[in-house]
Design an enzyme around this catalytic site. Structure first.
Site, PDB file in Angstrom:
ATOM      1  N   SER A 165       0.821  -1.213   0.000  1.00  0.00           N
ATOM      2  CA  SER A 165       0.000   0.000   0.000  1.00  0.00           C
ATOM      3  C   SER A 165       0.855   1.264   0.000  1.00  0.00           C
ATOM      4  CB  SER A 165      -0.924  -0.002   1.217  1.00  0.00           C
ATOM      5  OG  SER A 165      -1.710  -1.172   1.223  1.00  0.00           O
TER       6      SER A 165
HETATM    7  N1  SAM Z   1      -0.440  -4.991   4.219  1.00  0.00           N
HETATM    8  C1  SAM Z   1       0.220  -5.277   2.989  1.00  0.00           C
HETATM    9  C2  SAM Z   1       1.611  -4.715   2.913  1.00  0.00           C
HETATM   10  O1  SAM Z   1       2.051  -4.056   3.857  1.00  0.00           O
HETATM   11  O2  SAM Z   1       2.281  -4.989   1.902  1.00  0.00           O
HETATM   12  C3  SAM Z   1      -0.573  -4.879   1.778  1.00  0.00           C
HETATM   13  C4  SAM Z   1      -1.647  -5.818   1.538  1.00  0.00           C
HETATM   14  S1  SAM Z   1      -2.347  -5.935  -0.069  1.00  0.00           S
HETATM   15  C5  SAM Z   1      -3.022  -4.352  -0.328  1.00  0.00           C
HETATM   16  C6  SAM Z   1      -3.718  -6.964   0.413  1.00  0.00           C
HETATM   17  C7  SAM Z   1      -3.341  -8.374   0.779  1.00  0.00           C
HETATM   18  O3  SAM Z   1      -4.472  -9.018   1.349  1.00  0.00           O
HETATM   19  C8  SAM Z   1      -2.918  -9.223  -0.403  1.00  0.00           C
HETATM   20  O4  SAM Z   1      -1.635  -9.746  -0.180  1.00  0.00           O
HETATM   21  C9  SAM Z   1      -3.984 -10.311  -0.462  1.00  0.00           C
HETATM   22  O5  SAM Z   1      -3.505 -11.557  -0.915  1.00  0.00           O
HETATM   23  C10 SAM Z   1      -4.427 -10.369   0.974  1.00  0.00           C
HETATM   24  N2  SAM Z   1      -5.758 -10.946   1.214  1.00  0.00           N
HETATM   25  C11 SAM Z   1      -6.909 -10.773   0.514  1.00  0.00           C
HETATM   26  N3  SAM Z   1      -7.918 -11.461   1.082  1.00  0.00           N
HETATM   27  C12 SAM Z   1      -7.391 -12.088   2.177  1.00  0.00           C
HETATM   28  C13 SAM Z   1      -7.926 -12.945   3.188  1.00  0.00           C
HETATM   29  N4  SAM Z   1      -9.217 -13.322   3.219  1.00  0.00           N
HETATM   30  N5  SAM Z   1      -7.097 -13.387   4.150  1.00  0.00           N
HETATM   31  C14 SAM Z   1      -5.789 -13.053   4.160  1.00  0.00           C
HETATM   32  N6  SAM Z   1      -5.223 -12.252   3.229  1.00  0.00           N
HETATM   33  C15 SAM Z   1      -6.012 -11.766   2.256  1.00  0.00           C
END
Ligand code: SAM
Length: 213
Positions: free
Chosen positions: A61
């Site tokens: 992000s």
């Molecule tokens: N917090 C992260 C960082 O610092 O890089 C950015 C996260 S990215 C915007 C969103 C993440 O949420 C992705 O890696 C995606 O695979 C994960 N995601 C989506 N749905 C999810 C779920 N139900 N449980 C766990 N992870 C999930």
């Protein structure tokens, strides 16, 4: 650019200029080397004012969004925090500098492994990354002082509110696939207080209590 200087510039121009004032949050952003959380070919963009790809259709992000969510969570040095969506591991690394322990759940195993490796290399040993569906929370480690969801949800999964301790805060983007409202939900006695922190755009939260794949 020198990473130390790049972090200082990021903090001044992107965070402080937009109202991030919490001194502990600022010092975590000055400390954590964001360039270690992106692939080699993107390192020169690591401190820019936008999200970057981390592969698998996912992103690290924008720095300001990570700071806004972290500040809204109000983590204390003895807090136990749950993050849903480990991604690159950057948000959990920031949180690990501010709290006692961070549990983080990621549904894509390759991202979880890479994030663990980065945390280990940096010596951030109070982060526990798990592979799974974060929409169900992590009941066995609850209650949490704070939960941060870093993917956009169609609605607030009930399990996440249930796993907050008294006074605990849930930060979650809620909305459709293109635009969400960033919400802070605080659990107080048997009531919840809900505030809007503004519009945002995240990748989809995919899971049993989220979007379908
Ligand atoms: N917090 C992260 C960082 O610092 O890089 C950015 C996260 S990215 C915007 C969103 C993440 O949420 C992705 O890696 C995606 O695979 C994960 N995601 C989506 N749905 C999810 C779920 N139900 N449980 C766990 N992870 C999930």
């Amino acid at each position: 650019m020198d990473p130390v200087l790049a972090r200082q510039t990021m903090v001044n121009e992107q965070l402080k200029a937009r109202g991030i004032k919490d001194a502990r949050v600022i010092s975590a952003f000055l400390e954590v080397p964001r360039h270690k959380f992106v692939e080699e070919y993107l390192k020169y963009k690591a401190y820019e004012d936008y999200p970057l790809t981390i592969g698998f259709g996912q992103t690290i992000s924008q720095p300001y969004m990570v700071a806004l969510m972290t500040q809204a969570l109000m983590p204390l040095s003895d807090s136990k925090i749950l993050e849903i969506g480990t991604g690159s591991g950057y948000q959990s690394a920031i949180l690990s500098r501010l709290c006692r322990v961070v549990h983080s759940i990621e549904r894509i195993s390759a991202l979880a492994s890479r994030a663990r490796k980065t945390h280990d290399e940096l010596g951030y040993f109070n982060i526990h990354v798990r592979i799974g569906d974060g929409t169900m929370g992590l009941a066995k480690e609850s209650p949490f002082d704070g939960i941060v969801v870093t993917a956009g949800a169609p609605y607030v999964p009930e399990a996440l509110i249930a796993q907050l301790g008294e006074g605990g805060k849930l930060i979650i983007p809620v909305g459709d696939e293109n635009l969400q409202d960033l919400r802070r939900i605080t659990r107080m006695n048997d009531r919840v207080k809900e505030e809007s922190l503004g519009g945002c755009r995240f990748v989809k939260l995919i899971g049993k209590k989220g979007w379908t794949d």
